[in-house]
Structure formats: C-alpha cells, structure tokens
Write an enzyme that holds these catalytic residues in place. Structure first.
Site, mmCIF file in Angstrom:
data_model
loop_
_atom_site.group_PDB
_atom_site.id
_atom_site.type_symbol
_atom_site.label_atom_id
_atom_site.label_comp_id
_atom_site.label_asym_id
_atom_site.label_seq_id
_atom_site.Cartn_x
_atom_site.Cartn_y
_atom_site.Cartn_z
ATOM 1 N N PHE A 8 14.453 4.125 0.751
ATOM 2 C CA PHE A 8 13.562 4.942 -0.068
ATOM 3 C C PHE A 8 14.222 6.247 -0.553
ATOM 4 C CE2 PHE A 8 12.617 5.893 4.427
ATOM 5 C CZ PHE A 8 12.755 7.283 4.466
ATOM 6 N N THR A 38 2.835 9.717 7.975
ATOM 7 C CA THR A 38 3.612 9.540 6.737
ATOM 8 C C THR A 38 2.922 8.558 5.798
ATOM 9 O OG1 THR A 38 5.589 9.840 8.103
ATOM 10 C CG2 THR A 38 5.913 8.972 5.873
ATOM 11 N N ARG A 43 1.766 19.158 11.473
ATOM 12 C CA ARG A 43 1.903 17.693 11.371
ATOM 13 C C ARG A 43 0.545 17.024 11.579
ATOM 14 N NH1 ARG A 43 6.801 15.403 9.593
ATOM 15 N NH2 ARG A 43 5.857 13.531 10.429
ATOM 16 N N LYS A 69 4.330 18.885 -2.289
ATOM 17 C CA LYS A 69 5.233 18.077 -3.110
ATOM 18 C C LYS A 69 4.744 18.050 -4.568
ATOM 19 C CE LYS A 69 6.661 15.137 0.799
ATOM 20 N NZ LYS A 69 6.868 13.732 1.265
ATOM 21 N N ASN A 91 2.950 11.651 -0.976
ATOM 22 C CA ASN A 91 1.989 11.917 0.100
ATOM 23 C C ASN A 91 1.711 13.414 0.296
ATOM 24 O OD1 ASN A 91 4.424 12.577 1.233
ATOM 25 N ND2 ASN A 91 4.339 11.111 2.914
ATOM 26 N N ARG A 132 -3.136 13.844 4.154
ATOM 27 C CA ARG A 132 -2.647 12.586 3.574
ATOM 28 C C ARG A 132 -3.749 11.533 3.500
ATOM 29 N NH1 ARG A 132 3.292 12.806 6.540
ATOM 30 N NH2 ARG A 132 4.431 13.744 4.810
#
Ligand code: UDP
Ligand code: MG
Length: 137
Positions: free
Chosen positions: A57, A91, A85, A9, A112, A102
């Site tokens: 969100f 998350t 994952r 991200k 994150n 994370r």
C-alpha cells in the site's frame, strides 16, 4: 507529560472534518501545543511513512498523503499516545470501535481521516519530522 503527532489527512481536510477532530481532542482534555497546515510532496510523504516502504500500500498511501493539504499537530497530555489512538479507532474503519473518528467518518482503509503516532519513539521521530523545538508551546 507525553507528546504525540496527529495528522488530519487530505480526506479529513477536504471533507471539512478539521474542527470535528480537534473538538474530540479538546473534549477529553488533550492539549494542542503545535499546529500547522501543509501540502506534502510525494518525497516528503515517503520520508514520513518510511517504515512502510516496500509494503503493497506504500505507493498509493504516499500519493494520497501528498494529494492535498493536511493539518499536523503535536498533542500533549497524560498517556496521550494511547488516548489519541483510542479516539482514532483501528486502521481499518470496519474494525474500529463505534464512536471513534475512523468508525464515524472513514469509508476506506487508506483514506481514514487521521494519523497518530503509535509509541514514544515514533512520536519523537514524527514530531521532529514536522516541528522544531521553537514551534512547540
Ligand atoms: N494503510 C492502507 N492499507 C493497509 C494498511 C494501511 O492503505 O492495509 C494506510 C492507512 O492510511 C494507514 C496507513 O497506511 O493509516 C499507515 O498504516 P498503519 O498500519 O501504520 O496504520 P495506522 O497507524 O495509521 O493505524
Ligand atoms: Mg501507524
């Protein structure tokens, strides 16, 4: 062989964590079979995160995801959806297992660092959102 979509991200890219994330994939034998950097528009981010439309969100998330360049990858490996994952962690970084991406780097539930598909169906849709068949090795 299974495939999944991974995104580093905007926070991961701007904080210089691209190499760190890729090292973790390759370190456990996950192969990168497609990769590119792009800067999503707000509309493209909304399209990608369509399943979250209407959630509190959503607006903030799609602003964040269109705020700077991202690195998008197709990962290949046995059980790679689950294994990616697992590398990512929960998350919410506060609930992520120590040693996950994370837990190690995120300081915000939204920012994150990484995205990973959560099931075979979403992996297929998400991969097709970014890559044509010709771009996947
Ligand atoms: N997110 C957020 N607040 C929340 C839940 C999610 O900002 O309460 C953001 C966060 O960036 C997360 C993304 O929305 O990674 C997608 O949420 P999802 O529940 O699909 O989490 P993920 O699959 O990324 O772990
Ligand atoms: Mg998700």
């Amino acid at each position: 062989m299974e495939h999944t979509l991974s995104i580093i991200k905007p926070d991961g890219v701007s904080r210089g964590l691209v190499g760190e994330v890729i090292k973790r994939f390759e370190g456990i034998g996950i192969r990168i079979v497609a990769m590119k950097m792009l800067h999503l528009s707000k509309e493209e981010a909304e399209g990608f995160y369509g399943v979250h439309r209407g959630k509190p969100f959503f607006d903030s998330l799609t602003n964040f995801m269109s705020s700077g360049p991202i690195v998008v990858m197709v990962l290949e490996g046995e059980d790679v959806i689950r294994r990616n994952r697992e590398l990512m962690g929960a998350t919410n970084y506060k609930e992520a297992e120590p040693g996950t991406i994370r837990a190690d780097f995120a300081r915000d539930i939204e920012k994150n660092i990484v995205h990973g598909s959560d099931a075979p169906e979403t992996a297929a849709t998400e991969i097709a959102y970014f890559f044509s068949k010709l771009e996947i090795m």
